[in-house]
Write an enzyme that holds these catalytic residues in place. Structure first.
Site, PDB file in Angstrom:
ATOM      1  N   LEU A   1       0.835  -1.196   0.000  1.00 12.66           N
ATOM      2  CA  LEU A   1       0.000   0.000   0.000  1.00 12.66           C
ATOM      3  C   LEU A   1       0.873   1.251   0.000  1.00 12.66           C
ATOM      4  CD1 LEU A   1      -2.392  -1.305   2.775  1.00 12.66           C
ATOM      5  CD2 LEU A   1      -2.995  -1.067   0.363  1.00 12.66           C
TER       6      LEU A   1
ATOM      7  N   GLY B   1      -9.610  -7.186  -3.797  1.00 16.36           N
ATOM      8  CA  GLY B   1     -10.650  -6.195  -4.015  1.00 16.36           C
ATOM      9  C   GLY B   1     -11.814  -6.330  -3.060  1.00 16.36           C
TER      10      GLY B   1
ATOM     11  N   CYS C   1      -0.828  -0.879 -11.312  1.00 18.31           N
ATOM     12  CA  CYS C   1      -0.951   0.441 -10.694  1.00 18.31           C
ATOM     13  C   CYS C   1      -1.652   1.409 -11.648  1.00 18.31           C
ATOM     14  CB  CYS C   1       0.419   0.985 -10.316  1.00 18.31           C
ATOM     15  SG  CYS C   1       0.349   2.592  -9.518  1.00 18.31           S
TER      16      CYS C   1
ATOM     17  N   HIS D   1      -6.424  -7.938  -9.240  1.00 12.92           N
ATOM     18  CA  HIS D   1      -7.328  -6.934  -8.660  1.00 12.92           C
ATOM     19  C   HIS D   1      -8.549  -6.859  -9.574  1.00 12.92           C
ATOM     20  CE1 HIS D   1      -7.763  -2.676  -6.733  1.00 12.92           C
ATOM     21  NE2 HIS D   1      -8.935  -3.237  -6.965  1.00 12.92           N
TER      22      HIS D   1
ATOM     23  N   LYS E   1       1.327  -8.637 -10.020  1.00 12.04           N
ATOM     24  CA  LYS E   1       0.018  -8.123  -9.618  1.00 12.04           C
ATOM     25  C   LYS E   1      -0.561  -7.360 -10.799  1.00 12.04           C
ATOM     26  CE  LYS E   1      -2.366  -5.897  -5.764  1.00 12.04           C
ATOM     27  NZ  LYS E   1      -3.091  -4.760  -6.314  1.00 12.04           N
TER      28      LYS E   1
END
Length: 621
Positions: A275, A462, A359, A428, A398
């Site tokens: 994070l 999520g 991202c 995600h 990711k």
């Protein structure tokens, strides 16, 4: 400068069983006794004795001077045909149509030669470029007489080299000892079958950085630095290196098979997501105390790590309590990422390296990294292959479901991720375009998990905000290895305790305050107990409080559990502290910080980095 008054409480270093490295500058110096202060020479070592992955000064100097060697990464990049950031990111050994001239020159249009020479410091800067231009044919982008900023056939370029005529040679000058003359002899030696090999090994096109993405190439006169233990049958002449890329088995120092890697078992483990800003080391320590199994550092940019930026290396720090720890990096090109992974493996202690390809932040996407890679599957392949094959450390990725809303694409790539070298993928459940504006699409995550090969672990991410969310996702899709928890942990870090104990914890305001006290103590140990360390701890505490105010106590809910997208109205808590913690006003967050860290300095103001009043925004990938 007059020292500020001491804070209430005891020195965190003394509570931790060690002497205080800050002496009289410590804001708790009144609690010190004889022998509680260490000499200045040993300050750093004593302060960080429980933290790992510090940046060594010698390593930093090598990175500053661009003298760091990356033998494993460079070997792999060469074998994959990706070595060297030549024009448009192409390999110096492979050019379209096999038009390779002697001495590394590139035939631009069939009539002339362009030699891409390195500067004295062996660096080549990537100029800004629009991503959409990447797919244009080379014939459009490399017009005759206009390459490298030349508008006329006889125009002199900035570094002293010039184009003689339409059929001549443009040489970008290097130092006198490195001058290269263009030759056409290689064209006569290039046989048709070699041309076809060059076509097949043509490297991926490369989007140039729009910010400060510097691509560096190590040049060493000793070929053993880049070509290690190769078979003698491989020809090391630069004019015939095209065929070398077809012999991947010749480098015995490279781990080419996934089974040779140490694998991480993520099944049923509680994974705290990386994070930005709030996912710092003190926060991760809090989550470990509350039950997190896997932790991952904040996203670090590869270019900044390779430049030796201390602030970026600080994101790789690991506490001794983090028994299963990974770092997350973000880069746009295979050479940058592969060298960063090798650098981390050599100088850091990590269990895995995660590559962020999801991202959504504009500044990252505009550099060709993060979610931008979702539009370039072949570059994704080269990044994963180069980085995973360069190191023994497991490499995970990711991603988001896609770039554009309504155009998911991970299901078409999921079978390839394992073959490319990734040991796990976290999906995600939103596209880049969605950011955080809609609920995560878990049905699509299930589809991808069921389609994944057996050697690839799939994790979902999520909106996990209660133990029921976790249990439902696991029961709905047994193929799912685990669930990554991001914003849910920011709002209520005790979610890990709830999942392990399978209950909704009606936590009191006093218990929440104790968690904040732990965070402050961890922060003072990490950032320091002097005035600067106190204010740094306060800043990150306030960033975190801008999330925790969204929590609604279980005892006040009519419907259990709370959903992460709910926007609770103003309410009165069961006591004054609970009401204060529910406030979305920065002034009230500051009041809470003063309860833990004393009065703020005169003129102090705070505005959250992530704009907390927008519930659908958060700066993490």
């Amino acid at each position: 400068m007059q020292k500020l008054a001491d804070l209430e409480g005891s020195c965190p270093f003394l509570d931790n069983g060690g002497p205080c490295p800050y002496g009289l500058s410590c804001r708790f110096s009144g609690t010190h006794h004889d022998g509680d202060v260490v000499p200045a020479v040993t300050t750093t070592a004593k302060k960080n004795n429980s933290e790992l992955n510090g940046l060594n000064k010698d390593v930093q100097k090598l990175l500053w001077k661009n003298k760091m060697k990356f033998p494993k990464a460079d070997n792999i990049l060469k074998l994959l045909g990706l070595h060297g950031p030549g024009k448009k990111g192409k390999s110096m050994d492979n050019v379209k149509d096999g038009q390779i001239l002697a001495n590394g020159c590139v035939d631009v249009d069939g009539n002339g030669c362009r030699n891409v020479a390195l500067e004295a410091n062996n660096e080549v800067e990537c100029s800004p470029k629009v991503l959409e231009e990447e797919d244009k044919p080379d014939e459009v982008q490399l017009e005759k007489g206009k390459d490298m900023g030349n508008e006329k056939d006889d125009q002199i370029v900035a570094n002293g080299a010039g184009i003689v005529d339409g059929n001549g040679c443009c040489n970008l000058a290097s130092e006198a000892k490195n001058e290269v003359e263009c030759s056409y002899e290689a064209l006569e030696d290039l046989k048709p079958d070699e041309e076809s090999v060059a076509d097949e090994l043509r490297p991926l096109k490369r989007a140039k950085s729009s910010v400060s993405d510097v691509c560096s190439v190590e040049v060493d006169s000793d070929p053993s630095v880049h070509i290690k233990d190769e078979d003698k049958s491989c020809v090391q002449n630069e004019q015939t290196t095209v065929t070398e890329h077809t012999l991947p088995d010749t480098d015995k120092s490279l781990k080419l098979h996934l089974c040779e890697k140490k694998l991480i078992d993520f099944r049923d483990k509680l994974y705290l997501a990386p994070l930005t800003t709030v996912g710092n080391l003190p926060f991760r320590r809090v989550c470990k105390v509350l039950g997190a199994d896997v932790t991952c550092g904040e996203m670090a940019m590869c270019t900044n790590l390779l430049q030796g930026q201390a602030s970026e290396w600080a994101l790789l720090r690991r506490h001794s309590s983090e028994d299963l720890f990974g770092v997350q990096i973000c880069g746009a090109y295979p050479d940058t990422v592969a060298r960063t992974v090798e650098l981390i493996e050599k100088h850091c202690t990590v269990d895995f390296v995660d590559i962020n390809m999801g991202c959504p932040i504009d500044i990252v996407v505009n550099k060709g990294a993060g979610s931008a890679l979702l539009t370039k599957p072949m570059r994704m392949k080269s990044v994963i292959e180069a980085s995973s094959r360069a190191v023994d450390t497991p490499v995970t990725i990711k991603v988001r479901t896609g770039y554009f809303e309504g155009k998911n694409r991970i299901d078409s790539l999921i079978e390839d991720f394992g073959n490319w070298g990734a040991t796990a993928v976290t999906i995600h459940g939103r596209t880049r375009q969605q950011r955080y504006s809609k609920l995560a699409d878990w049905e699509y995550i299930y589809t991808c998990a069921r389609a994944a090969p057996h050697n690839l672990q799939v994790l979902g991410n999520g909106d996990v905000f209660s133990y029921l969310d976790w249990s439902n996702h696991k029961s709905n899709c047994p193929e799912l290895s685990s669930c990554m928890i991001g914003r849910g942990a920011l709002i209520k870090p005790w979610i890990f305790t709830e999942i392990k104990e399978k209950r909704h914890w009606d936590i009191s305001s006093g218990e929440r305050l104790e968690i904040l006290k732990d965070y402050v103590r961890f922060g003072l140990e990490h950032w320091g107990s002097d005035t600067r360390g106190v204010e740094t701890t306060r800043h990150f505490l306030l960033e975190w409080l801008s999330y925790t105010c969204r929590y609604i106590p279980v005892g006040l809910l009519d419907v259990i559990p709370q959903r992460i997208n709910w926007r609770p109205p103003s309410y009165f808590g069961r006591d004054d502290l609970e009401t204060l913690m529910a406030s979305d006003s920065a002034a009230d967050w500051i009041r809470i910080s003063e309860m833990l860290l004393g009065k703020v300095p005169a003129g102090f103001t705070f505005s959250p980095k992530h704009k907390s009043n927008a519930y659908d925004r958060a700066e993490n990938g």
